[in-house]
Write an enzyme that holds these catalytic residues in place. Structure first.
Site, PDB file in Angstrom:
ATOM      1  N   ASP B 307       0.759  -1.277  -0.187  1.00  0.00           N
ATOM      2  CA  ASP B 307      -0.181  -0.058  -0.081  1.00  0.00           C
ATOM      3  C   ASP B 307       1.104   1.738   0.645  1.00  0.00           C
ATOM      4  O   ASP B 307       1.810   1.600   0.148  1.00  0.00           O
ATOM      5  CB  ASP B 307      -0.878  -0.071   1.549  1.00  0.00           C
ATOM      6  CG  ASP B 307       0.405  -0.341   2.441  1.00  0.00           C
ATOM      7  OD1 ASP B 307       0.608  -0.557   2.356  1.00  0.00           O
ATOM      8  OD2 ASP B 307      -0.366   0.770   3.370  1.00  0.00           O
ATOM      9  N   GLU B 308       0.302   2.414  -0.226  1.00  0.00           N
ATOM     10  CA  GLU B 308       0.742   3.688  -0.371  1.00  0.00           C
ATOM     11  C   GLU B 308       2.151   4.308  -0.489  1.00  0.00           C
ATOM     12  O   GLU B 308       2.658   4.539   0.069  1.00  0.00           O
ATOM     13  CB  GLU B 308       0.641   3.717   1.538  1.00  0.00           C
ATOM     14  CG  GLU B 308      -1.344   4.120   1.586  1.00  0.00           C
ATOM     15  CD  GLU B 308      -1.104   4.722   3.104  1.00  0.00           C
ATOM     16  OE1 GLU B 308      -2.088   5.455   3.477  1.00  0.00           O
ATOM     17  OE2 GLU B 308      -0.220   4.187   3.982  1.00  0.00           O
TER      18      GLU B 308
END
Lengths: 662, 662
Positions: B307-308
Site C-alpha cells: 500500500d501507499e
C-alpha cells in the site's frame, strides 16, 4: 538499628517530612530548591561497582517510570537524569544485616544516588520512583536531600501458599510490592495440613500426593529466588513440623504418630496428626529432606514452624507414651511440650548440620534452646523479650497478622521494641531483628491476595524501616493512599480486582449500590468468621465479605467529618446510605452472591436515617430528646453486632454523631 | 457461508435470540427447559477424537469459569457437566475454510457439545462459557439448543506492532479476546517505517537496526503461533513492501530506491522511501527473506502489504526512470503503478515459490494479477467486488478500522457483502471470504491497546460470524456490555487500564470530575488528530484523548433518555455536567496532563445549562422563545467544533433536547 542518623536528624528535617509522599519515611530528609524535570530523555547512569542486577534494576526503574507516567523513554546522549554510584559488591547470598543505606540528592539539574552496597542502590531507586510526581508544569522530582537506612534489619512478609494455592505470578507480584516499600524478607510458608507446595526430588510423594497438583517445581523456586534477589529480598522457606503436617502424611504416613491413611485437610484449625518424635526413621527422613531443601534455598535461615501441636496423637500412641516415661516427661501439662522440645532440638541439629540457622514460632522457645536459632513471635513482644534475655534472636509477627482484618493504623502501632520489649537493655534490643507480617490464607485466594496484603502492608513496612518517632497516623494514611495507587502501576491488583469482584456481585446490574454497601462494611475480625459458617478450602470466596476491604476507608473519612462537624458532607453520605437499600434490593434479588447482605444493607439505611435526624437536631440548635437518644442507641447496639460475617463499619462514627445531638 | 442453517431457522428460534447474552449470536438457538447448575463439581469430559489442544482447552475453560465465578473447581467422579464429542482431527496447519461448526445442547442435567473438528469444539466452548450466568439460585446455564457455524470463513484482526511496539503479553491478551468472540485470523503487521519487529537470522540488521531493540525473537514468534493455534487462530505475518519500508533500509540501505543513510521514522504518514523494483539484488534479498519467514510462519497466506507508495524516490532515480521507459511505463499518472505491479508480480512469484498465497492491500489489484492471491480492502466493498469479478479472493477491512475511533454501531453496519458487493453473483460472493478489523497504532500504545480494540471488536466479530439478519443495534449494545465484562475476566484490561489512566490524570485528586468529563468526550475521528498536533512515536499518549473511550457510552445512554423523554434522569445528568467544571478546575490547575481540557470542560457546563433550561420549558409546558432557541443553537454550533483533539459527544442529544423545547 541506626543510632548515628537519629542524632543527626534536626527538627527542621523532621518538619520537612510531612511534605512528601514517601513511604516508608526516610531517616533524614531536607527539602531543596527547584525541581528536576522528568521527560522522555530520562536516563539512568551507573558508576562505581556494577553488576547485572543493578543494570536490570535501572531498566526496571525506567520501565516503571514510563508506565506510571505514560511517557515513552528514549534517552539521547545528554547528561544522566539519575546518576548512581555503588561502592562494592554485596554478599553472594543476601545476609540478614547487610548495609542497605543510601544517600539521594536531587537538584533541578540531576539526581545522585550513592550507596556502599547494591542493596542501598535498590532501596534508593524505590525512593526516587516515589518522588516522581505531576504538577502544573509536568512530571518531575522536587529537589531534596535524603540520607536513609532502615531501623530494623529484618522486614518481612510471610505468605501461606498452603491453605490456598497462590500461583507463581501472584508471588512475583507480591515481591514487586515488597520491593517498592523496601521489605527484604519473603517467608514462604510452603507446607501445612492443606498442602505441600514444593517439589522434592528425594520424596516425590510430598507434593505428588499432598498438593492437588498445585506446587512449585524446583525450577520455579529457583526462578522465584532469583526474582527476589534482583529486588534485594531474601527468601526463607518454612516447612511446618511436627504439627500442621497432614499434607506430608498423605504420601508418607510413616512419619505420623497415628495410623493412616491420611488425606489432605480441607478444613482449618489445629488437627491431631503430628510427626512421631520418637522414631529415628523420622529424623533420617528429615535429614535427607532438609538437606535437599537447604541446597535449594540459599538463605542462611530455615524455618521449621513448630507451632500448634495439640498432642492428641502422641497421647494416643502407647509407644510414644513409653518414650516420654523413659525420659521422665510425665507431667500432664508439660510432658508433650518436653517431647516437642526434644523434637525441636533434634531438628535444630539437622538444620545446623546443613549449614542453616533454624527459625521457629514461639513454641520452640525452651530454656535449653541453643542460641543459634531465631524465634518468630505470634504471641507478642513479651515472648520476644524472653527470647532476647535468653540470648536468642527474634522477630515480631504479633500485631502484623494481615489476615485478621485489622486496620493499617492498628498494625502501624505495633512496634517490635514496644510493649513487652520496651524495657530491654541495649544488648537485648539488638537481638530483636525486626518483624514480619503474616498473610495466612484460610480466607484468601490469589484473587483477593493483593487486596488483603496491600496497601496495609506498606504501613508495616514503614514501622520496620522508618525512625521510631514516625507515628503520625493521619499522615500515614495520606501517604498510604498515594502508595496504593503506585502499587497498582507496578502490577498489583488490589484496586482493579476489587472492581471486578464488585462487578461479579452486581451481576450485570449497576455496580454503584453494591459499591456503596461494600465501602462501609468490613469482614468480622480475627477468627470470628469460622464461628459463623463452616468454610473449607473448597468454599467459594466470592461474596461481599471477600470483596470488601479489610478496612473501610469511607468509615474512616466519615469519622473525620464527624470530628470536624462538617454537616453538609455528612448529610450527602447519610442520604446516599439511607437510599441505598432500595437501590440494592432489586440487585440482591437477582444475585445469589448478594442474598446474605440484605440485613446489613437494611441496617445501613436505618442508621443513616438516625444520623440524618441527628444532623437536623444539630443544625436547628435543638437538643435531641433523651427518649430519641435512647431509641437510636438501641438501634446502634443492634447495628454494632455482626451480621453474619459482616460488620457495619460506619456504626461507630454515626454513634458519635448521635451523641453530639444530645 | 452456511445456507442450509438459514433455511432451518424458524421464526421461533429468531425470537429466542433476544433472550441471551451470546456474542456473536449463534446461527440457531432454541430455548430449553430448566437450568444446569454450575458449582465446584464442574467437570468437562472429552470423548471421540482427542488431542492435547482439546485437553488444554478444557482446562482453560475450567480455569476461566473458576476465575469469573470465584468458585474453586475440584470435581469428583460424578457425571460430566459438559460432555464433549469431537469427530476427527483438524488440519495440521489451520486452513482458511475449515469446519468450525458445533452443536451445543444444554439440559438441566448436562451440557453436550458435538463438533466434527476441534475448531468447532473450541468455538462451542466459548459459547458455553458465555452462557454461564448468575441468578437468585446461583451460577448456572439456562437450558438451550444451539446449532452454530460462521457466516464467513475469515474473521480477523490486524495489529500494527510497528508504529508503536506491542509486547508479547499484549499480543497474547489480544488472542485471548479474539478466541472469546470466535475470531480466527491474527494478522500481524510486523514491519513499517517505524519499526521492523521480527528477528531475521538471515538478515540480522533488519530488527537489529530497525527496531529500537523492540522486536519478537523467532522463539517468541513460534510461541505466539502455538498460543494462537491452541485457540483456533491462524497467524499471518505482514511485511509491508515496497513502501512503508524505511525500517528495512536502516540496516540495508541498498534495498531502497534513494541514497541512504536511513533512520527509523518517528512520524506518521506516507514517506518517500521505497524498495527499488528494478534491481535483481532486491529480489534475491526478498527471496531469502520470504523463504526464512515462510518457514517460520506456517500459515498458507503471506501478506506483502503493497500500500501507499508515493513514487517520489522512483521519480528521482534516473536508473529507475530508464527502466520504466524501457518497459513503456511512461504515463505520468500510471507509470509508477505499472512499476509497482511489476514489483508485486515478482514478489508474488517468490511468495508462491515458498509455498504461500500472497495477500496485499487494494493497490496490488491489477488486471494481470494472478488468481492465487487475496486482496485485503481498505477501500471498500466496491474494490472487493472488482477483485471477485476478476476471480480474485478478498477480505474487507474498510469499515473495520478500529483506530479511526468510530462507534461499534458504525462497524456493525459494515457488511463484506453489503454496499458495492451487494450485486455479486453467488460464485463471486464466495470469493469474499470475510473481513479483518485493523488496529493501526499511530495513537495507541500497549497501555490503551485493549481499550481501543475492545469491546468494539466484538461487534465486528458478530458481523462476520452471525447470520446477516442479525442487525439489532440496541441488542448488540446490550450484549456488548456483557461481553466487555467477560473479557476483563479473561485478562483484557480495557476497563482496569482506563481506571488507571483516569487516576493518572486526576493526579491524586478525586477522580470523579475527571471521569465525568472523560465519559462525555471522544477523540476526533479518522486522521483529524494529526492536523491538530504534530505527534511522533515518542509523544506521550497519556492525556484525556488517550484515556477517553472511542465511543461515549454516556452520550449513547443520554440520547436514549432524550428519545424517551425521561426528564428526571436527564436532569440528574445535566446537573452533574453543569457543576463539573467547577469541580474539575482545581484539579486541572495541578495537573499538566489536564491543562488542555479546560475549554471543553467549560463547554460541557454551558451546554448542560442550556439543556436544563430546555427541560424547564418542557416541564412547564411552555414553548421556548425563538430568540432563546437561536442563542442555544449558536452555543451548540460552537460546542460541536472539536476542541483541540476532543469532541463533546453529548452535543447531539442536547441539541435534540433543545429542539424539543421549541
Amino acid at each position: 538499628m541506626t543510632k548515628a542518623l537519629f542524632v543527626l536528624m534536626t527538627p527542621l528535617a523532621m518538619l520537612a517530612m510531612t511534605d512528601h509522599n514517601l513511604m516508608p519515611v526516610p531517616a533524614q530528609l531536607q527539602a531543596g530548591q527547584g525541581r528536576l524535570r522528568i521527560d522522555g530523555n530520562f536516563r539512568v547512569e551507573l558508576t562505581g561497582y556494577r553488576e547485572a542486577r543493578l543494570e536490570a534494576a535501572a531498566a526496571r526503574l525506567t520501565g516503571n517510570l514510563s508506565r506510571s507516567t505514560g511517557i515513552p523513554i528514549h534517552p539521547g546522549a545528554s547528561a544522566a537524569t539519575l546518576l548512581i554510584h555503588c561502592g562494592h559488591a554485596s554478599a553472594v547470598v543476601q545476609k540478614a544485616r547487610e548495609d542497605e543505606s543510601y544517600r539521594l540528592v536531587v537538584t533541578a539539574q540531576q539526581a545522585r544516588l550513592d550507596a556502599p552496597n547494591p542493596l542501598g542502590v535498590l532501596r534508593g531507586m524505590e525512593t526516587f520512583l516515589q518522588m516522581v510526581d505531576l504538577d502544573a508544569a509536568g512530571f518531575g522530582v522536587t529537589a531534596a536531600e535524603i540520607a536513609d537506612q532502615p531501623r530494623f534489619a529484618w522486614r518481612g512478609l510471610m505468605l501461606d501458599v498452603s491453605r490456598h494455592w497462590m500461583p507463581l505470578d501472584a508471588v512475583k507480584r507480591t515481591l514487586d510490592g515488597m520491593a517498592a516499600v523496601k521489605l527484604n524478607v519473603f517467608h514462604w510458608h510452603l507446607s501445612d495440613n492443606q498442602g505441600f507446595r514444593v517439589e522434592s526430588l528425594r520424596f516425590p510423594k510430598l507434593a505428588g500426593m499432598g498438593s492437588d497438583d498445585h506446587y512449585f517445581t524446583q525450577q520455579q523456586v529457583r526462578e522465584l529466588i532469583a526474582y527476589a534477589r534482583e529486588r534485594g529480598i531474601r527468601v526463607i522457606p518454612e516447612f511446618d513440623m511436627p504439627g500442621h503436617a497432614t499434607a506430608w502424611f498423605v504420601g508418607y504416613p510413616e512419619l505420623a504418630s497415628g495410623p493412616g491413611p491420611y488425606a489432605i485437610d480441607r478444613e482449618w484449625g489445629v488437627f491431631d496428626p503430628a510427626m512421631d518424635p520418637t522414631r529415628e526413621e523420622v529424623y533420617r527422613f528429615l535429614d535427607t529432606f532438609i538437606g535437599e531443601m537447604a541446597a535449594l534455598f540459599p538463605d542462611a535461615y530455615f524455618h521449621i514452624g513448630g507451632d500448634e501441636v495439640n498432642g492428641k496423637q502422641w497421647d494416643a500412641n502407647a509407644r510414644i507414651q513409653k518414650f516420654k516415661q523413659a525420659h521422665g516427661w510425665t507431667d500432664k501439662e508439660k510432658g508433650n511440650q518436653e517431647l516437642q522440645a526434644y523434637f525441636t532440638e533434634r531438628v535444630q541439629k539437622l538444620v545446623e548440620k546443613h549449614g542453616k540457622t533454624m527459625i521457629g514460632w514461639d513454641e520452640v522457645l525452651t530454656p535449653d534452646l541453643p542460641r543459634n536459632v531465631l524465634v518468630q513471635s505470634w504471641r507478642g513482644q513479651k515472648s520476644l523479650a524472653a527470647a532476647a534475655r535468653q540470648g536468642v534472636d527474634g522477630i515480631l509477627s504479633h500485631g502484623y497478622y494481615l489476615d485478621l482484618m485489622y486496620s493499617a493504623a492498628d498494625h502501624y502501632a505495633a512496634d517490635p521494641l514496644g510493649d513487652g520489649a520496651a524495657d530491654l537493655n541495649e544488648e537485648q534490643r539488638q537481638r530483636i531483628l525486626g518483624g514480619e507480617a503474616c498473610m495466612w490464607s484460610e480466607y484468601v485466594t490469589a484473587e483477593m491476595l493483593d487486596a488483603r496484603v496491600w496497601p496495609r502492608m506498606a504501613a508495616i513496612a514503614e514501622r520496620l524501616w522508618s525512625p521510631q518517632q514516625v507515628t503520625d497516623v493521619a499522615d500515614m494514611y495520606r501517604r498510604l493512599d498515594v502508595v496504593s495507587r503506585e502499587l497498582e502501576w507496578l502490577g498489583l491488583t488490589h484496586v482493579s480486582q476489587y472492581e471486578k469482584m464488585l462487578e461479579r456481585l452486581a451481576n450485570g446490574a449497576p455496580v454503584e449500590p453494591v459499591r456503596t454497601l461494600a465501602e462501609v462494611v468490613e469482614g468480622v475480625k480475627e477468627y470470628a468468621r469460622e464461628e459463623v459458617l463452616k468454610y473449607t478450602s473448597l468454599s467459594p470466596l466470592n461474596r461481599l465479605v471477600d470483596t470488601a476491604r479489610p478496612e473501610s476507608e469511607v468509615a474512616r473519612h466519615f469519622a473525620v467529618l464527624v470530628e470536624a462537624r462538617d454537616l453538609e458532607k455528612m448529610r450527602a453520605w447519610l442520604l446516599r446510605w439511607r437510599d441505598n437499600d432500595a437501590r440494592l434490593a432489586p440487585i440482591e434479588a437477582k444475585s445469589e452472591l448478594l442474598a446474605e447482605d440484605a440485613e446489613i444493607s437494611r441496617e445501613l439505611s436505618l442508621v443513616a436515617v438516625a444520623g440524618l435526624q441527628a444532623l437536623d437536631y444539630i443544625q436547628s440548635g435543638q437538643h435531641a430528646p433523651a427518649e430519641w437518644i435512647e431509641r437510636q442507641t438501641a438501634l446502634l447496639e443492634q447495628a454494632r453486632k455482626p451480621k453474619g460475617v459482616l460488620l457495619l463499619s460506619v456504626e461507630p462514627p454515626i454513634r458519635k454523631l448521635i451523641e453530639a445531638a444530645r
